[in-house]
Design an enzyme around this catalytic site. Structure first.
Site, PDB file in Angstrom:
ATOM      1  N   GLN A  97     -10.148  -4.069  -3.288  1.00 32.50           N
ATOM      2  CA  GLN A  97     -11.513  -3.274  -2.644  1.00 32.50           C
ATOM      3  C   GLN A  97     -12.397  -3.673  -3.749  1.00 32.50           C
ATOM      4  O   GLN A  97     -13.535  -4.318  -3.460  1.00 32.50           O
ATOM      5  CB  GLN A  97     -11.346  -1.962  -2.436  1.00 32.50           C
ATOM      6  CG  GLN A  97     -12.675  -0.981  -1.621  1.00 32.50           C
ATOM      7  CD  GLN A  97     -13.042  -1.803  -0.340  1.00 32.50           C
ATOM      8  OE1 GLN A  97     -12.104  -1.789   0.533  1.00 32.50           O
ATOM      9  NE2 GLN A  97     -14.294  -2.118  -0.224  1.00 32.50           N
ATOM     10  N   HIS A 130      -7.346   0.992  -6.492  1.00 30.79           N
ATOM     11  CA  HIS A 130      -7.613   0.001  -5.073  1.00 30.79           C
ATOM     12  C   HIS A 130      -8.410  -1.223  -5.633  1.00 30.79           C
ATOM     13  O   HIS A 130      -9.677  -1.639  -5.227  1.00 30.79           O
ATOM     14  CB  HIS A 130      -8.373   0.744  -4.220  1.00 30.79           C
ATOM     15  CG  HIS A 130      -8.522  -0.010  -2.704  1.00 30.79           C
ATOM     16  ND1 HIS A 130      -7.570  -0.846  -2.446  1.00 30.79           N
ATOM     17  CD2 HIS A 130      -8.998   0.493  -1.617  1.00 30.79           C
ATOM     18  CE1 HIS A 130      -7.774  -1.169  -1.146  1.00 30.79           C
ATOM     19  NE2 HIS A 130      -8.750  -0.455  -0.631  1.00 30.79           N
ATOM     20  N   ARG A 163       0.885  -1.195   0.047  1.00 30.29           N
ATOM     21  CA  ARG A 163       0.069   0.042   0.041  1.00 30.29           C
ATOM     22  C   ARG A 163       0.832   1.190   0.170  1.00 30.29           C
ATOM     23  O   ARG A 163       1.580   1.504   0.981  1.00 30.29           O
ATOM     24  CB  ARG A 163      -0.996  -0.124   1.143  1.00 30.29           C
ATOM     25  CG  ARG A 163      -1.815   1.346   1.357  1.00 30.29           C
ATOM     26  CD  ARG A 163      -2.646   1.360   2.568  1.00 30.29           C
ATOM     27  NE  ARG A 163      -3.955   0.558   1.841  1.00 30.29           N
ATOM     28  CZ  ARG A 163      -5.218   0.810   2.570  1.00 30.29           C
ATOM     29  NH1 ARG A 163      -5.298   1.561   3.576  1.00 30.29           N
ATOM     30  NH2 ARG A 163      -6.153   0.059   2.108  1.00 30.29           N
ATOM     31  N   ARG A 184     -13.724  -8.300   2.231  1.00 32.86           N
ATOM     32  CA  ARG A 184     -12.369  -8.331   1.979  1.00 32.86           C
ATOM     33  C   ARG A 184     -11.521  -9.287   2.360  1.00 32.86           C
ATOM     34  O   ARG A 184     -10.629  -9.686   1.847  1.00 32.86           O
ATOM     35  CB  ARG A 184     -11.872  -7.039   2.935  1.00 32.86           C
ATOM     36  CG  ARG A 184     -12.175  -5.644   2.364  1.00 32.86           C
ATOM     37  CD  ARG A 184     -11.750  -5.316   0.999  1.00 32.86           C
ATOM     38  NE  ARG A 184     -10.381  -5.171   0.799  1.00 32.86           N
ATOM     39  CZ  ARG A 184      -9.833  -4.239   1.161  1.00 32.86           C
ATOM     40  NH1 ARG A 184      -9.863  -3.110   1.678  1.00 32.86           N
ATOM     41  NH2 ARG A 184      -8.327  -4.362   0.934  1.00 32.86           N
ATOM     42  N   ASP A 188     -17.245   7.239  -1.299  1.00 32.22           N
ATOM     43  CA  ASP A 188     -15.970   7.076  -0.616  1.00 32.22           C
ATOM     44  C   ASP A 188     -15.795   8.710  -0.254  1.00 32.22           C
ATOM     45  O   ASP A 188     -16.444   9.562  -0.532  1.00 32.22           O
ATOM     46  CB  ASP A 188     -15.064   6.589  -1.749  1.00 32.22           C
ATOM     47  CG  ASP A 188     -13.542   6.338  -1.056  1.00 32.22           C
ATOM     48  OD1 ASP A 188     -13.456   6.367   0.277  1.00 32.22           O
ATOM     49  OD2 ASP A 188     -12.541   6.504  -1.627  1.00 32.22           O
ATOM     50  N   CYS A 236     -16.443   1.905   0.865  1.00 32.66           N
ATOM     51  CA  CYS A 236     -15.430   1.060   1.086  1.00 32.66           C
ATOM     52  C   CYS A 236     -14.803   1.284   2.577  1.00 32.66           C
ATOM     53  O   CYS A 236     -13.988   0.264   3.102  1.00 32.66           O
ATOM     54  CB  CYS A 236     -14.047   1.352   0.119  1.00 32.66           C
ATOM     55  SG  CYS A 236     -13.626   3.001   0.163  1.00 32.66           S
TER      56      CYS A 236
HETATM   57  N1  NVA Z   1      -9.998   6.845  -1.443  1.00 33.16           N
HETATM   58  C1  NVA Z   1      -9.516   6.218  -0.161  1.00 33.16           C
HETATM   59  C2  NVA Z   1      -9.919   4.708   0.041  1.00 33.16           C
HETATM   60  C3  NVA Z   1      -9.547   4.461   1.545  1.00 33.16           C
HETATM   61  C4  NVA Z   1      -9.636   2.699   1.518  1.00 33.16           C
HETATM   62  C5  NVA Z   1      -8.159   6.744   0.334  1.00 33.16           C
HETATM   63  O1  NVA Z   1      -7.293   6.547  -0.720  1.00 33.16           O
HETATM   64  O2  NVA Z   1      -7.762   7.365   1.268  1.00 33.16           O
HETATM   65  N1   CP Z   2     -11.368  -0.108   2.467  1.00 32.43           N
HETATM   66  C1   CP Z   2      -9.993  -0.041   3.065  1.00 32.43           C
HETATM   67  O1   CP Z   2      -8.988  -0.153   2.263  1.00 32.43           O
HETATM   68  O2   CP Z   2      -9.583   0.252   4.308  1.00 32.43           O
HETATM   69  P1   CP Z   2      -8.559   0.352   5.085  1.00 32.43           P
HETATM   70  O3   CP Z   2      -7.966   1.639   4.372  1.00 32.43           O
HETATM   71  O4   CP Z   2      -8.895   0.433   6.446  1.00 32.43           O
HETATM   72  O5   CP Z   2      -7.518  -0.705   4.783  1.00 32.43           O
END
Ligand code: NVA
Ligand code: CP
Length: 308
Positions: A133, A130, A103, A290, A222, A262
C-alpha cells in the site's frame, strides 16, 4: 532486489526506483492497449486470512494482465487451517507456483513462510505492516506532486500497519513525516525508533493533529479500528474523537495539499465526507495505482528480481 517483499526495509533506493519506474511503464502500456505478458505461464497464489477488495483485485487482475494466473487461497480451504505447518505449506507450494501474496495477522507467519519458500513471498498486509500500500501511495504522490523529495507528509490517526509502513518508508526516502496519534495508540516502538534514527528529512511524533498537518503537502489517514479490532470500535471512536481529518484540519495544510486514504474508509469517523469526496482527495487514483504497483512488484520478483 531481495527474493521477497515482506517490509519496506527489503528495498534500497534503487529498489524503490525500480518499482516506481516499472509501475509507470506498465501503467502507460496498459493505457495504450499494448499487451505485455512478462509473466506468461506463471502462477501467483494469494492466501487471505482477512478480507480484501483492492489487494485481491489488484493482484488477481494484475497477474492476469501480465499473462499469468492467480489462485485465491483461503486458510479455511487449505490444510494450513487444519494444522499443517507453515514450513511444509511453504515448501510444497513452492513446487507448484511462482510466487505467493499473503494477507494475514502475524508478521511472523509471513517471515516464517518466506524462510521456507523458494518462491517470492509478498506481504499483502499484516497487523504490523502494509508495504504494498505505501509503495502505491508514494507512486501516487510522485504522479501528483512530481516527486517526494522534501515533502511533508502528515499521518493522522491510529498508529497501525499503515503508520508503521510510512515510518519505514520515511527511514529510506527523503521526505518529512509528521505523525499525530492519540496516547495509547502509538506506532510500533521499535519501528519508530529505527525510523527516527535512519530518516534523512526527519520523523516527528506528535499528539496534536493540527501540528502534524501544519504546512503539509499530503494528509493521510486510515481507519480507527483495523481488521481484527472490530470489538474495540466503540472505545476507539471515543479515543480518536479529535483526530478526524475534517475541513478545519485540511486548512492547516498547504493550499495544494492532497488528501489520501488507503481505503476502506469510514466517512464521519477518521475522515469527513466533505474531505474524502472533496477536490483535494486523490483516493480513487490512489486505489487504482495499487494495480500498477502490484504488477511492478510481481514482474520484478517473479522474473528473478535481478536488474535487467
Ligand atoms: N489498517 C487497516 C488497513 C486496511 C487496508 C487494516 O489493517 O484493517
Ligand atoms: N487498501 C487495501 O489494502 O484495501 P483492501 O483491504 O480492500 O485490500
Amino acid at each position: 532486489m531481495k527474493k521477497d517483499m515482506l517490509t519496506i526495509h527489503d528495498l534500497d533506493v534503487n529498489g524503490f526506483n525500480r518499482i516506481f519506474n516499472t509501475a509507470k511503464k506498465l501503467k502507460d502500456q496498459l493505457y495504450s492497449g499494448e499487451v505485455h505478458d512478462s509473466l506468461r505461464g506463471k502462477t501467483l497464489g494469494m492466501l487471505f486470512d482477512k478480507s480484501s477488495t483492492r489487494t485481491r483485485l489488484s493482484f488477481e487482475a494484475g497477474i492476469h494482465q501480465l499473462g499469468g494466473t492467480g489462485i485465491f487461497l483461503s486458510r479455511r480451504d487449505i490444510q494450513l487451517g487444519r494444522g499443517e505447518t507453515v514450513a511444509d505449506t511453504a515448501r510444497v507450494v513452492s513446487r507448484y507456483i511462482d510466487g505467493i501474496m499473503i494477507r494475514t495477522f502475524e508478521q511472523d507467519l509471513i517471515e516464517e513462510f518466506a524462510k521456507y519458500a523458494t518462491i517470492p513471498v509478498i506481504n499483502g498486509l499484516t497487523d504490523l505492516l502494509h508495504p504494498c500500500q505505501v509503495l502505491s501511495d508514494i507512486f501516487t504522490i510522485i504522479e501528483k506532486k512530481g516527486g517526494y523529495e522534501g515533502l511533508k507528509i502528515a499521518y493522522i490517526g491510529d498508529g497501525n500497519n499503515m503508520t508503521n509502513s510510512w515510518i519505514n518508508a520515511a527511514a529510506r526516502l527523503p521526505f518529512h513525516l509528521a505523525i499525530a496519534c492519540p496516547e495509547g495508540y502509538d506506532p510500533d516502538e521499535a519501528i519508530l525508533e529505527r525510523g527516527i534514527g535512519e530518516s534523512k528529512e526527519g520523523i516527528e511524533f506528535l499528539r496534536i493533529p493540527a501540528d502534524a498537518a501544519s504546512g503539509a503537502d499530503v494528509i493521510y489517514t486510515d481507519v480507527w479500528a483495523s481488521m481484527g479490532q472490530e470489538d474495540e470500535q466503540e472505545e476507539r471512536v471515543a479515543a480518536f474523537r479529535d483526530y478526524q481529518v475534517d475541513e478545519k484540519l485540511v486548512g492547516c495544510a498547504k493550499d495544494d495539499a492532497i488528501i489520501m486514504h488507503c481505503l476502506p474508509a469510514h466517512r464521519g469517523e477518521e475522515i469527513a465526507a466533505s474531505v474524502i469526496d472533496g477536490p483535494q482527495s486523490v483516493i480513487i487514483d490512489q486505489a487504482e495505482n495499487r494495480l500498477h504497483v502490484q504488477k511492478a512488484i510481481m514482474e520484478i520478483l517473479m522474473t528473478g528480481g535481478d536488474e535487467k
